[in-house]
Design an enzyme around this catalytic site. Sequence first.
Site, PDB file in Angstrom:
ATOM      1  N   SER A 199       2.308  51.332 -51.224  1.00 29.14           N
ATOM      2  CA  SER A 199       3.187  51.961 -52.219  1.00 29.14           C
ATOM      3  C   SER A 199       2.536  53.248 -52.707  1.00 29.14           C
ATOM      4  CB  SER A 199       3.443  50.972 -53.369  1.00 29.14           C
ATOM      5  OG  SER A 199       4.447  51.466 -54.223  1.00 29.14           O
ATOM      6  N   ASN A 200       2.938  53.763 -53.832  1.00 29.43           N
ATOM      7  CA  ASN A 200       2.338  54.988 -54.368  1.00 29.43           C
ATOM      8  C   ASN A 200       2.377  54.957 -55.887  1.00 29.43           C
ATOM      9  OD1 ASN A 200       4.913  56.199 -55.282  1.00 29.43           O
ATOM     10  ND2 ASN A 200       5.360  56.127 -53.092  1.00 29.43           N
TER      11      ASN A 200
END
Length: 388
Positions: A199-200
Amino acid sequence: MLGVCGGIAAYKMAALTSTLVQRGATVDVIMTDEATKFVGPLTFSSLTARPVYSSLWDAPERIPHIRLVREAQAVLVAPATANVIAKLAHGIADDLLTTALLAARIPIAIAPAMNSAMFEHPATLANLATLTGRGYEIVDPDEGFLAERERGVGRLAPEEWLLEALARMLARTQSLRGKRIAITAGPTREAFDPIRFVSNASTGATGIELAREAAARGGDVTLLLGPTALQPPPGVRVIGFTTAQELYDAAMREVLDADLTIATAAVADWRPSTRSESKLKKTDEDLDVRMVRNPDVLAALGERKGKTFLVGFAAETDDHEANAREKLRRKHLDAIVVNDVRGERGFGAGPNHLTLLYGERGRRDLGTAEKRALAARLLDALEELMCS
Ligand code: CTP
């Protein structure tokens, strides 16, 4: 709604209230305790034909601090004293006015009026800058004769300026009425087993603030929201997604006929090629995860776009504007917003800097501010572009 604080200019608010009533406005007045020493509440209740509130305890069962700001479309605080400005900047809510303003989700204008030395004090200037950053409109004081029989800056702005500020705020509350607005926000999660994912750092804050502002302007807003701890705003239709593919499917279904689409989602460009059904057990070996391309949601919208005004975001760490202009062309966008994300700046809470690029050379610097204020500035600019 008018918030009248304890300054000599409080008497001028009676004339302003009368003008507003004559123009057909319904006006609720909250006075601070100090304001009632300068003007009697009866003056305002006679002019508005409504009760005037100054205490949290006047009719507590009607929860005045929440109800008044929910029923109002905009608030003007005038004259705003240094003390009330300081309280607002720091989130202090110790009387009806400051409590109501903390609960307000509507546009707020502040018209300071005080002695020049108080107005020019670094503390007051810093507090006003904080409020500007949060999206408050500051109606600057005028220069001239002050109560202390001195000349200087600090007189309450003339009635005309106050009326203009109110008109600007009210126009904003209607500016997107009848328009369908779609906003993508948040990160995606690309899982490679039931509990692990790629993810980020996106929190979805920018898209959430844009959705809040677009709804406040009367828009019919759909927010496509990825996994986040933040709450979506009320009055907005929310469609959740986890992966880029889910966002793509939802966007193709929900977004194609919007009048305005703003893509703030930080979509993972790749996903693990396989996803294990059960948790991968630890071994002594390294783990290779092969990543395959995700669909580019925004580019796909750009290819299919009908009448929608399509706006992308470009999270960049280098060559910001050149990279963003290339995305503007490649994805067939009407505009792109450049977001500097060096060192995770631009993610989550805190100020941000945005630049809007459009057409061959169009460029507008939206400045540095809290996300809420930037959302308002961006929508102001986009509404202008959509009309031109
Ligand atoms: N975007 C998208 N789908 C993707 C990747 C990006 O819809 N798979 C959208 C984002 O929501 C944003 C814009 O495209 O509005 C630009 O995203 P960004 O990550 O800056 O650009 P990329 O196209 O991924 O290019 P790069 O990662 O090379 O900078």
